[in-house]
Design a protein around this motif. Structure first.
Motif: not given
Length: 275
Positions: A53, A55, A217, A219, A231, A253-254, A256-257, A263
């Motif tokens: 994964v 961005g 992308h 989840l 990642v 980033w992780i 937020e993801y 998530g």
């Protein structure tokens, strides 16, 4: 363009039968002055489903294309089944191409060929099968991915999005590979179709003892079928762990993801299925 080394002796073992499926060290890729990856390290163990994964612009598809030899890196080493790609002979490359299958995003089917002919294409390229043998085996692969027998005679334009994915997967499995590359396999599918495709990949990976390198992308896919997730951020792999370990990461980033609304929804849905 790949430069080939001299062929090894006929009795030399071509690919390592032990150790990791993929080893990447110090990878650097770029488009002109625009650096995509810098100092990227990643190890994919045999038999695992590795999700990848990152961005937009993180270079997920560039990484896949570099591993399978469609792009040359500026620096670093890539080994697949112990074979360093930059040192591979033509015989090594032939063996490598038969040891992996690729499902490109959208299926990437030949538009002028039927599904049967698309699936048989790798057999004609890498084996000495007769047309009849290749087509019979193609039909078995088509059934393996859950398509009806009549789909074999259809052209890609006559297929739904989900059928194109399954046809592309059948072609990726044509030569009984050990390693399967998937580029956004559930993109464009509705939730029910995506869940069914996830289940198909999981069943095939288990029954065929596949190693899977899956860019996604989605989840739901990560929670459903991956053993670990790599990642991509900041031009390299910033973490490789299970989804449950990544939920606790403090990388921006992780966090937020995995801890954002999507998530949380995916996590709650998975918890409900496991209850």
């Amino acid at each position: 363009m790949t430069e080939f080394r001299p062929d090894p002796a006929p009795d030399e073992s071509l690919l390592d039968e032990e150790g990791p499926a993929i080893e990447i060290h110090g990878l650097r890729t770029a488009f002109g002055d625009h650096v995509i990856h810098d100092g990227l390290d990643l190890v994919v163990e045999r038999g695992e489903v590795m999700g990848v994964v990152g961005g937009s612009g993180a270079g997920k598809s560039v990484l896949l294309n570099t591993i399978i030899g469609l792009r040359r890196p500026q620096a670093g080493t890539i080994k697949v089944f112990g074979q360093e790609l930059d040192r591979a002979s033509r015989r090594h490359w032939s063996q490598l191409e038969q040891s992996w299958g690729v499902l490109f995003q959208g299926g990437a089917l030949f538009s002028n060929l039927t599904v049967r002919e698309n699936v048989a294409a790798p057999m004609f390229e890498h084996t000495r099968m007769s047309r009849r043998e290749a087509h019979e085996l193609a039909e078995l692969k088509i059934a393996m991915v859950g398509l009806r027998p009549e789909a074999a005679a259809l052209k890609p334009a006559e297929l739904s999005g989900g059928m194109k994915k399954r046809a592309g997967l059948a072609r990726a499995l044509a030569l009984d590979p050990e390693l399967l590359f998937l580029d956004e396999p559930t993109s464009g599918l509705d939730p029910i179709g995506a869940a069914a495709f996830d289940e198909l990949i999981k069943d095939l990976a288990d029954s065929l003892d596949l190693t899977v390198f899956m860019i996604t992308h989605d989840l739901d896919s990560l929670y459903a079928i991956t053993d670990r997730v790599a990642v991509l951020a900041d031009k390299h792999v910033v973490a490789t762990a299970t989804v449950h370990e990544l939920e606790k990461s403090d990388h921006p980033w992780i966090r937020e993801y995995f801890q954002g609304p999507r998530g949380r929804t995916a996590r709650q849905a998975r918890m409900g299925e496991d209850a």
